[in-house]
Design a protein around this motif. Structure first.
Motif, short mmCIF file in Angstrom:
data_model
loop_
_atom_site.label_atom_id
_atom_site.label_comp_id
_atom_site.label_asym_id
_atom_site.label_seq_id
_atom_site.Cartn_x
_atom_site.Cartn_y
_atom_site.Cartn_z
N TRP A 68 0.84 -1.20 0.00
CA TRP A 68 0.00 0.00 0.00
C TRP A 68 0.87 1.24 0.00
N ARG A 69 0.22 2.34 -0.36
CA ARG A 69 0.92 3.62 -0.42
C ARG A 69 -0.02 4.70 0.12
N CYS A 70 0.54 5.61 0.87
CA CYS A 70 -0.25 6.71 1.43
C CYS A 70 -0.15 7.92 0.51
N HIS A 71 -1.30 8.48 0.17
CA HIS A 71 -1.31 9.63 -0.73
C HIS A 71 -0.86 10.91 -0.06
N LEU A 72 -0.94 10.94 1.26
CA LEU A 72 -0.62 12.17 1.98
C LEU A 72 0.88 12.32 2.20
N CYS A 73 1.51 11.26 2.70
CA CYS A 73 2.95 11.38 3.02
C CYS A 73 3.82 10.52 2.11
N GLN A 74 3.18 9.80 1.18
CA GLN A 74 3.90 8.96 0.21
C GLN A 74 4.58 7.76 0.84
N GLU A 75 4.24 7.48 2.08
CA GLU A 75 4.78 6.30 2.74
C GLU A 75 4.34 5.05 1.96
N SER A 77 4.52 0.73 2.10
CA SER A 77 4.86 -0.38 2.97
C SER A 77 4.17 -1.65 2.49
N GLU A 78 4.53 -2.76 3.11
CA GLU A 78 3.89 -4.02 2.77
C GLU A 78 3.81 -4.91 3.99
N GLY A 79 2.86 -5.83 3.95
CA GLY A 79 2.69 -6.71 5.10
C GLY A 79 1.56 -7.68 4.83
N ALA A 80 0.99 -8.20 5.90
CA ALA A 80 -0.06 -9.20 5.76
C ALA A 80 -1.41 -8.55 5.53
N ASP A 81 -1.49 -7.25 5.67
CA ASP A 81 -2.76 -6.55 5.61
C ASP A 81 -2.61 -5.14 5.06
N ILE A 82 -3.73 -4.59 4.60
CA ILE A 82 -3.77 -3.17 4.25
C ILE A 82 -4.32 -2.44 5.48
N PRO A 83 -3.55 -1.53 6.05
CA PRO A 83 -4.04 -0.83 7.26
C PRO A 83 -5.17 0.14 6.91
N LEU A 84 -5.97 0.47 7.89
CA LEU A 84 -7.05 1.44 7.67
C LEU A 84 -6.51 2.85 7.59
N VAL A 85 -5.50 3.12 8.39
CA VAL A 85 -4.87 4.44 8.34
C VAL A 85 -3.37 4.25 8.14
N CYS A 86 -2.74 5.27 7.60
CA CYS A 86 -1.30 5.21 7.34
C CYS A 86 -0.55 5.08 8.67
N SER A 87 0.40 4.13 8.69
CA SER A 87 1.13 3.91 9.94
C SER A 87 2.15 5.02 10.18
N ASN A 88 2.36 5.84 9.18
CA ASN A 88 3.34 6.92 9.32
C ASN A 88 2.68 8.22 9.75
N CYS A 89 1.62 8.63 9.04
CA CYS A 89 1.02 9.93 9.33
C CYS A 89 -0.42 9.83 9.83
N GLY A 90 -0.98 8.63 9.84
CA GLY A 90 -2.35 8.49 10.35
C GLY A 90 -3.41 8.87 9.34
N GLY A 91 -2.98 9.22 8.11
CA GLY A 91 -3.92 9.61 7.07
C GLY A 91 -4.73 8.42 6.59
N MET A 92 -5.87 8.72 5.98
CA MET A 92 -6.76 7.64 5.55
C MET A 92 -6.76 7.45 4.04
N GLU A 93 -5.92 8.19 3.35
CA GLU A 93 -5.90 8.07 1.89
C GLU A 93 -4.88 7.03 1.45
N ILE A 94 -5.25 5.81 1.73
CA ILE A 94 -4.35 4.71 1.45
C ILE A 94 -4.78 3.98 0.19
N GLU A 95 -3.81 3.73 -0.66
CA GLU A 95 -4.11 3.04 -1.90
C GLU A 95 -3.42 1.68 -1.89
N MET A 96 -4.21 0.67 -2.16
CA MET A 96 -3.65 -0.66 -2.22
C MET A 96 -2.93 -0.84 -3.55
N SER A 97 -1.76 -1.43 -3.53
CA SER A 97 -1.05 -1.62 -4.80
C SER A 97 -0.65 -3.07 -5.04
N GLY A 98 -1.15 -3.96 -4.24
CA GLY A 98 -0.84 -5.37 -4.48
C GLY A 98 -1.27 -6.22 -3.32
#
Ligand code: ZN
Length: 119
Positions: A68-75, A77-98
């Motif tokens: 996933w990628r955060c549209h706000l801070c461009q963070e 990351s990858e893992g077992a799940d797509i988080p609801l909010v960005c783990s870096n900035c807490g933003g909710m504009e997260i885009e799944m990329s795989g």
């Protein structure tokens, strides 16, 4: 067992590529978001493939992490799940990329029986 829903599609892809050749092993890339279990899928596949050229084939799953990628801070990351909010900035504009793909990566074929084996 929700693996049932997948093995038909996988079998179809394997058969299309095998075109009648006997399949020994198939390698499938699976996104973790599908929550597939290797053993359950292998079992379901064995039943579905019974009587086909993929009978007794081994299914190798290569799990692909969710990305996933955060549209706000461009963070990114990858893992077992797509988080609801960005783990870096807490933003909710997260885009799944795989992480939701299912790709038949390779198929290995069994050796055809030679004439001397068929006596
Ligand atoms: Zn962010």
């Amino acid at each position: 067992m929700h693996e049932w829903g997948y093995c038909e599609g996988i079998l179809e892809a394997v058969q299309r590529r095998a075109a009648g050749r006997r399949v020994k092993r198939a390698r499938v890339r699976v996104g973790v978001l599908h929550r597939l279990n290797q053993n359950a899928l292998q079992q379901a596949f064995a039943l579905a493939a019974s009587g086909s050229e993929a009978q007794d084939a081994i299914l190798d799953l290569a799990f692909v992490p969710a990305r996933w990628r955060c549209h706000l801070c461009q963070e990114e990351s990858e893992g077992a799940d797509i988080p609801l909010v960005c783990s870096n900035c807490g933003g909710m504009e997260i885009e799944m990329s795989g992480g939701d793909e299912i790709i038949l990566e390779s198929v290995e074929y069994a050796l055809e029986p030679t004439k001397s084996d068929m006596k």
